[in-house]
Design a protein around this motif. Structure first.
Motif, PDB file in Angstrom:
ATOM      1  N   LYS A   3       0.807  -1.219   0.000  1.00 19.59           N
ATOM      2  CA  LYS A   3       0.000   0.000   0.000  1.00 19.59           C
ATOM      3  C   LYS A   3       0.841   1.271   0.000  1.00 19.59           C
ATOM      4  O   LYS A   3       0.356   2.339  -0.358  1.00 19.59           O
ATOM      5  N   ASP A   4       2.117   1.151   0.392  1.00 14.58           N
ATOM      6  CA  ASP A   4       2.967   2.338   0.438  1.00 14.58           C
ATOM      7  C   ASP A   4       3.595   2.665  -0.921  1.00 14.58           C
ATOM      8  O   ASP A   4       4.293   3.670  -1.050  1.00 14.58           O
ATOM      9  N   LEU A   5       3.330   1.846  -1.939  1.00 11.81           N
ATOM     10  CA  LEU A   5       3.847   2.108  -3.282  1.00 11.81           C
ATOM     11  C   LEU A   5       2.712   2.586  -4.186  1.00 11.81           C
ATOM     12  O   LEU A   5       1.579   2.122  -4.051  1.00 11.81           O
ATOM     13  N   PRO A   6       3.015   3.479  -5.124  1.00  9.30           N
ATOM     14  CA  PRO A   6       1.974   3.940  -6.044  1.00  9.30           C
ATOM     15  C   PRO A   6       1.342   2.774  -6.798  1.00  9.30           C
ATOM     16  O   PRO A   6       2.046   1.881  -7.280  1.00  9.30           O
ATOM     17  N   GLY A   7       0.033   2.761  -6.873  1.00  8.39           N
ATOM     18  CA  GLY A   7      -0.681   1.735  -7.624  1.00  8.39           C
ATOM     19  C   GLY A   7      -0.818   0.399  -6.930  1.00  8.39           C
ATOM     20  O   GLY A   7      -1.398  -0.525  -7.475  1.00  8.39           O
ATOM     21  N   LYS A   8      -0.284   0.249  -5.721  1.00  7.55           N
ATOM     22  CA  LYS A   8      -0.312  -1.026  -4.992  1.00  7.55           C
ATOM     23  C   LYS A   8       0.003  -2.204  -5.930  1.00  7.55           C
ATOM     24  O   LYS A   8      -0.862  -3.007  -6.250  1.00  7.55           O
ATOM     25  N   PRO A   9       1.251  -2.307  -6.383  1.00  7.07           N
ATOM     26  CA  PRO A   9       1.611  -3.349  -7.354  1.00  7.07           C
ATOM     27  C   PRO A   9       1.200  -4.744  -6.896  1.00  7.07           C
ATOM     28  O   PRO A   9       1.187  -5.048  -5.705  1.00  7.07           O
ATOM     29  N   ASP A  10       0.871  -5.594  -7.871  1.00  7.74           N
ATOM     30  CA  ASP A  10       0.421  -6.949  -7.556  1.00  7.74           C
ATOM     31  C   ASP A  10       1.527  -7.761  -6.893  1.00  7.74           C
ATOM     32  O   ASP A  10       1.281  -8.463  -5.913  1.00  7.74           O
ATOM     33  N   LEU A  11       2.738  -7.698  -7.427  1.00  8.29           N
ATOM     34  CA  LEU A  11       3.874  -8.403  -6.847  1.00  8.29           C
ATOM     35  C   LEU A  11       5.008  -7.408  -6.661  1.00  8.29           C
ATOM     36  O   LEU A  11       5.326  -6.641  -7.577  1.00  8.29           O
ATOM     37  N   VAL A  12       5.634  -7.437  -5.480  1.00  7.35           N
ATOM     38  CA  VAL A  12       6.721  -6.518  -5.164  1.00  7.35           C
ATOM     39  C   VAL A  12       7.943  -7.341  -4.754  1.00  7.35           C
ATOM     40  O   VAL A  12       7.864  -8.161  -3.840  1.00  7.35           O
TER      41      VAL A  12
ATOM     42  N   VAL B  38      -6.264   3.993 -17.851  1.00 10.17           N
ATOM     43  CA  VAL B  38      -5.013   4.018 -18.615  1.00 10.17           C
ATOM     44  C   VAL B  38      -4.129   5.170 -18.140  1.00 10.17           C
ATOM     45  O   VAL B  38      -2.919   5.001 -17.950  1.00 10.17           O
ATOM     46  N   GLU B  39      -4.730   6.333 -17.920  1.00  8.85           N
ATOM     47  CA  GLU B  39      -3.946   7.484 -17.448  1.00  8.85           C
ATOM     48  C   GLU B  39      -3.390   7.223 -16.049  1.00  8.85           C
ATOM     49  O   GLU B  39      -2.244   7.557 -15.751  1.00  8.85           O
ATOM     50  N   ARG B  40      -4.189   6.621 -15.181  1.00  2.79           N
ATOM     51  CA  ARG B  40      -3.718   6.280 -13.836  1.00  2.79           C
ATOM     52  C   ARG B  40      -2.547   5.302 -13.921  1.00  2.79           C
ATOM     53  O   ARG B  40      -1.566   5.425 -13.177  1.00  2.79           O
ATOM     54  N   ASP B  41      -2.621   4.331 -14.843  1.00  2.54           N
ATOM     55  CA  ASP B  41      -1.512   3.378 -15.028  1.00  2.54           C
ATOM     56  C   ASP B  41      -0.231   4.109 -15.434  1.00  2.54           C
ATOM     57  O   ASP B  41       0.854   3.806 -14.921  1.00  2.54           O
ATOM     58  N   ARG B  42      -0.346   5.066 -16.354  1.00  5.67           N
ATOM     59  CA  ARG B  42       0.835   5.832 -16.789  1.00  5.67           C
ATOM     60  C   ARG B  42       1.449   6.608 -15.624  1.00  5.67           C
ATOM     61  O   ARG B  42       2.660   6.617 -15.434  1.00  5.67           O
TER      62      ARG B  42
ATOM     63  N   GLU C 224       5.655   7.411 -11.441  1.00  6.71           N
ATOM     64  CA  GLU C 224       5.992   7.609 -10.027  1.00  6.71           C
ATOM     65  C   GLU C 224       6.913   6.506  -9.516  1.00  6.71           C
ATOM     66  O   GLU C 224       7.877   6.781  -8.794  1.00  6.71           O
ATOM     67  N   LEU C 225       6.614   5.268  -9.882  1.00  7.97           N
ATOM     68  CA  LEU C 225       7.461   4.156  -9.436  1.00  7.97           C
ATOM     69  C   LEU C 225       8.866   4.277 -10.014  1.00  7.97           C
ATOM     70  O   LEU C 225       9.862   4.114  -9.299  1.00  7.97           O
ATOM     71  N   GLU C 226       8.954   4.555 -11.308  1.00  9.40           N
ATOM     72  CA  GLU C 226      10.266   4.661 -11.946  1.00  9.40           C
ATOM     73  C   GLU C 226      11.050   5.841 -11.391  1.00  9.40           C
ATOM     74  O   GLU C 226      12.262   5.744 -11.191  1.00  9.40           O
ATOM     75  N   ALA C 227      10.370   6.939 -11.103  1.00 12.66           N
ATOM     76  CA  ALA C 227      11.042   8.103 -10.518  1.00 12.66           C
ATOM     77  C   ALA C 227      11.587   7.782  -9.128  1.00 12.66           C
ATOM     78  O   ALA C 227      12.598   8.354  -8.703  1.00 12.66           O
ATOM     79  N   ALA C 228      10.941   6.844  -8.437  1.00 15.94           N
ATOM     80  CA  ALA C 228      11.394   6.445  -7.100  1.00 15.94           C
ATOM     81  C   ALA C 228      12.427   5.314  -7.163  1.00 15.94           C
ATOM     82  O   ALA C 228      12.830   4.779  -6.124  1.00 15.94           O
ATOM     83  N   GLY C 229      12.846   4.939  -8.376  1.00 14.67           N
ATOM     84  CA  GLY C 229      13.891   3.938  -8.516  1.00 14.67           C
ATOM     85  C   GLY C 229      13.416   2.503  -8.638  1.00 14.67           C
ATOM     86  O   GLY C 229      14.210   1.572  -8.511  1.00 14.67           O
ATOM     87  N   TRP C 230      12.134   2.305  -8.898  1.00 14.65           N
ATOM     88  CA  TRP C 230      11.588   0.954  -9.060  1.00 14.65           C
ATOM     89  C   TRP C 230      11.533   0.593 -10.534  1.00 14.65           C
ATOM     90  O   TRP C 230      11.268   1.434 -11.385  1.00 14.65           O
TER      91      TRP C 230
END
Length: 140
Positions: free
Chosen positions: A44-53, A94-98, A103-109
């Motif tokens: 929950k602390d990551l943007p979009g709550k990724p399915d697998l982290v 689709v816009e939310r996915d982008r 946000e994830l890539e900017a945070a180094g993910w």
């Protein structure tokens, strides 16, 4: 073409669609586990709550339904009934996915998206996952 079921029934069908633990996600989870990788779910602390982290690899995997996230395949088409509503709703997805990906890539993910229709070729998906996750453990 008109919808083949009543609006009340369509609403009930849509209400029952969940965001976690659906069949495509479970297929990917079993596949990843079988490949020997361990992961966390829906942080929950990551943007979009990724399915697998994959925390140690700073990598995330999203399993997207072709309809809900508008993949360029047969299943990613907009319904013909109530078209205005669906075009707006799906475009927001689709816009939310982008935004989430940025946000994830900017945070180094590192981000990988697996589409529901790709699960017909599990060997290919398994290879993509291996390549993606192994690349994360290589020194830059």
């Amino acid at each position: 073409m008109a919808d083949k079921i009543t609006p009340a029934r369509r609403s009930e069908n849509m209400r029952r669609i969940k965001s976690k633990g659906m069949k495509p996600e479970m297929v990917v989870r079993r596949l990843v586990h079988g490949l020997g990788y361990r992961y966390r779910l829906h942080r929950k602390d990551l943007p979009g709550k990724p399915d697998l982290v994959f925390v140690s690899r700073r990598s995330v995997v999203f399993v997207h339904g072709c309809f809900w996230h508008q993949h360029d395949c047969r299943d990613g088409r907009v319904p013909s009934s109530n078209r205005e509503y669906w075009e707006l709703k799906l475009a927001r997805n689709v816009e939310r996915d982008r935004k989430t990906r940025r946000e994830l890539e900017a945070a180094g993910w590192r981000v990988l998206v697996i589409w529901e229709c790709e699960l017909n070729q599990l060997e290919d998906v398994g290879q993509r996952l291996r390549d993606f996750l192994d690349a994360a453990s290589q020194p830059s």
